[in-house]
Every structure is written in C-alpha cells, then in structure tokens.
Write a protein that holds these residues in place. Structure first.
Motif, PDB file in Angstrom:
ATOM      1  N   VAL A 117      41.075  43.317  43.391  1.00 43.35           N
ATOM      2  CA  VAL A 117      41.319  41.946  43.578  1.00 43.35           C
ATOM      3  C   VAL A 117      40.252  41.541  44.455  1.00 43.35           C
ATOM      4  CG1 VAL A 117      42.595  40.313  44.578  1.00 43.35           C
ATOM      5  CG2 VAL A 117      43.702  42.108  43.264  1.00 43.35           C
ATOM      6  N   ILE A 118      40.055  42.151  45.812  1.00 41.89           N
ATOM      7  CA  ILE A 118      38.835  41.522  46.397  1.00 41.89           C
ATOM      8  C   ILE A 118      37.579  41.779  46.109  1.00 41.89           C
ATOM      9  CG2 ILE A 118      38.535  41.679  49.017  1.00 41.89           C
ATOM     10  CD1 ILE A 118      41.343  42.023  49.714  1.00 41.89           C
ATOM     11  N   VAL A 119      37.475  42.772  45.870  1.00 41.48           N
ATOM     12  CA  VAL A 119      35.788  43.198  45.835  1.00 41.48           C
ATOM     13  C   VAL A 119      35.461  42.804  44.186  1.00 41.48           C
ATOM     14  CG1 VAL A 119      34.194  45.201  45.862  1.00 41.48           C
ATOM     15  CG2 VAL A 119      36.005  44.756  47.606  1.00 41.48           C
ATOM     16  N   GLY A 120      36.301  43.582  43.545  1.00 37.00           N
ATOM     17  CA  GLY A 120      36.022  43.599  42.055  1.00 37.00           C
ATOM     18  C   GLY A 120      36.006  42.274  41.362  1.00 37.00           C
ATOM     19  N   LEU A 136      34.262  41.470  31.539  1.00 36.84           N
ATOM     20  CA  LEU A 136      34.501  41.315  32.938  1.00 36.84           C
ATOM     21  C   LEU A 136      35.501  42.304  33.473  1.00 36.84           C
ATOM     22  CD1 LEU A 136      32.415  40.262  35.004  1.00 36.84           C
ATOM     23  CD2 LEU A 136      34.109  38.171  35.099  1.00 36.84           C
ATOM     24  N   PRO A 137      36.467  42.386  32.666  1.00 35.28           N
ATOM     25  CA  PRO A 137      37.540  43.461  33.254  1.00 35.28           C
ATOM     26  C   PRO A 137      36.856  45.002  33.420  1.00 35.28           C
ATOM     27  CG  PRO A 137      38.564  41.926  31.751  1.00 35.28           C
ATOM     28  CD  PRO A 137      37.017  41.618  31.611  1.00 35.28           C
ATOM     29  N   VAL A 138      36.147  45.365  32.454  1.00 35.76           N
ATOM     30  CA  VAL A 138      35.606  46.684  32.380  1.00 35.76           C
ATOM     31  C   VAL A 138      34.682  46.646  33.590  1.00 35.76           C
ATOM     32  CG1 VAL A 138      33.935  48.296  31.336  1.00 35.76           C
ATOM     33  CG2 VAL A 138      35.700  47.235  29.988  1.00 35.76           C
ATOM     34  N   VAL A 139      33.771  45.642  34.020  1.00 35.25           N
ATOM     35  CA  VAL A 139      33.009  45.746  34.987  1.00 35.25           C
ATOM     36  C   VAL A 139      33.569  45.744  36.254  1.00 35.25           C
ATOM     37  CG1 VAL A 139      31.086  44.571  36.212  1.00 35.25           C
ATOM     38  CG2 VAL A 139      31.155  44.761  33.734  1.00 35.25           C
ATOM     39  N   ALA A 172      35.480  48.560  41.258  1.00 36.37           N
ATOM     40  CA  ALA A 172      36.517  49.052  41.958  1.00 36.37           C
ATOM     41  C   ALA A 172      36.524  50.246  42.236  1.00 36.37           C
ATOM     42  CB  ALA A 172      37.832  48.375  41.791  1.00 36.37           C
ATOM     43  N   ALA A 173      36.468  51.294  41.080  1.00 38.80           N
ATOM     44  CA  ALA A 173      36.385  52.899  40.833  1.00 38.80           C
ATOM     45  C   ALA A 173      35.262  53.164  41.817  1.00 38.80           C
ATOM     46  CB  ALA A 173      36.521  53.298  39.641  1.00 38.80           C
TER      47      ALA A 173
END
Length: 147
Positions: free
Chosen positions: A6-9, A83-86, A91-92
């Motif tokens: 949420v915060i970074v990704g 964008l969700p993959v990125v 985040a990972a």
C-alpha cells in the motif's frame, strides 16, 4: 508485506511506472527511460538516507535503485503495462531487503557487504533482462505497450 504494497508499492509505482514511464517512453527507448526514472527515484529516497544514514549505504543503494528501475520497467513493459505486477514486485523486493538485512544492521562491515550482494544481484538481473529483452522496448519479441 501488505503495508509495503500500500504505502511503497502503490504510491511510488503509480507515479514512477504508472505515470512517468509511459510518458518518457514516448520520446526515449525503454532503457534510457528506466534510467531517467532512476535519476529521479534515487533523490526521492534522500530524506531516508539522511535521517538514518546507517539504514542504506549510499553507493550500493544507488546501484540497487537504478537496477531495480530497469527491472521494474521490464516487468511493466513485458506485462502489457500491468501496474499490479510491478507493485507486487517492488513490495516483495523491499520486504526481502528489510528482513534479509535486518539482522546485520549495526555491524558495519557485514551490513555493507550484504548491501553490495543485494545490489549486485539486482544489477545482474537487470543486465539479464536487458540482454533477454533488448534495450529498445525491454520486451522480448513484441513492442512495448502503447500509451
């Protein structure tokens, strides 16, 4: 991981890859566009680097940021602008480095060596992505997504 997503990704990736990368790629090949984002993304982290200088050693962190910018551009372009993959990948990576390096913090030499190992591994992955997909589009066998 959820907080990092949420915060970074989401917040970072909406700007860097969701907004800036497609606009840069109108005028630049994918690799230079990714490196230009690295030029903006590295100073974005300067407040963290200044407020807690022991958290991230400057030089390996710079290598890490520029290399990760290339990897994230490759992911973005190779997944037709997903964008969700990125966000998940970003985040990972952040979660991995936080937990992988946490036990070494406070031990200057092992911590620096570990940062160089992480930065070097990400740089190798970035070079492999460029070698595999090419620097023009960072996509194997197909043009990058139209924006």
């Amino acid at each position: 991981m959820v907080v990092t997503i949420v915060i970074v990704g989401i917040f970072e990736e909406l700007g860097w890859r969701g907004f800036l990368l497609p606009r840069l790629q109108r005028d630049y090949r994918a690799l230079p566009a990714a490196l230009i984002i690295g030029l903006a993304w590295f100073p974005w982290h300067l407040p963290e680097l200044v407020s807690d200088p022991g958290q991230r050693p400057l030089t390996p962190f710079a290598v890490y940021i520029f290399s990760q910018s290339v990897l994230l551009a490759w992911l973005y372009n190779s997944t037709q602008a997903s964008l969700p993959v990125v966000v998940l990948f970003h985040a990972a990576f952040n979660t991995f480095t936080k937990f992988f390096l946490a036990d070494l913090q406070g031990s200057p030499y092992p911590y620096l060596v570990a940062w160089w190992v992480v930065a070097g591994a990400v740089a190798v992955l970035a070079v492999a992505a460029v070698a595999y997909a090419g620097s023009r589009d960072l996509v194997k066998g197909a043009p990058r997504p139209a924006h």
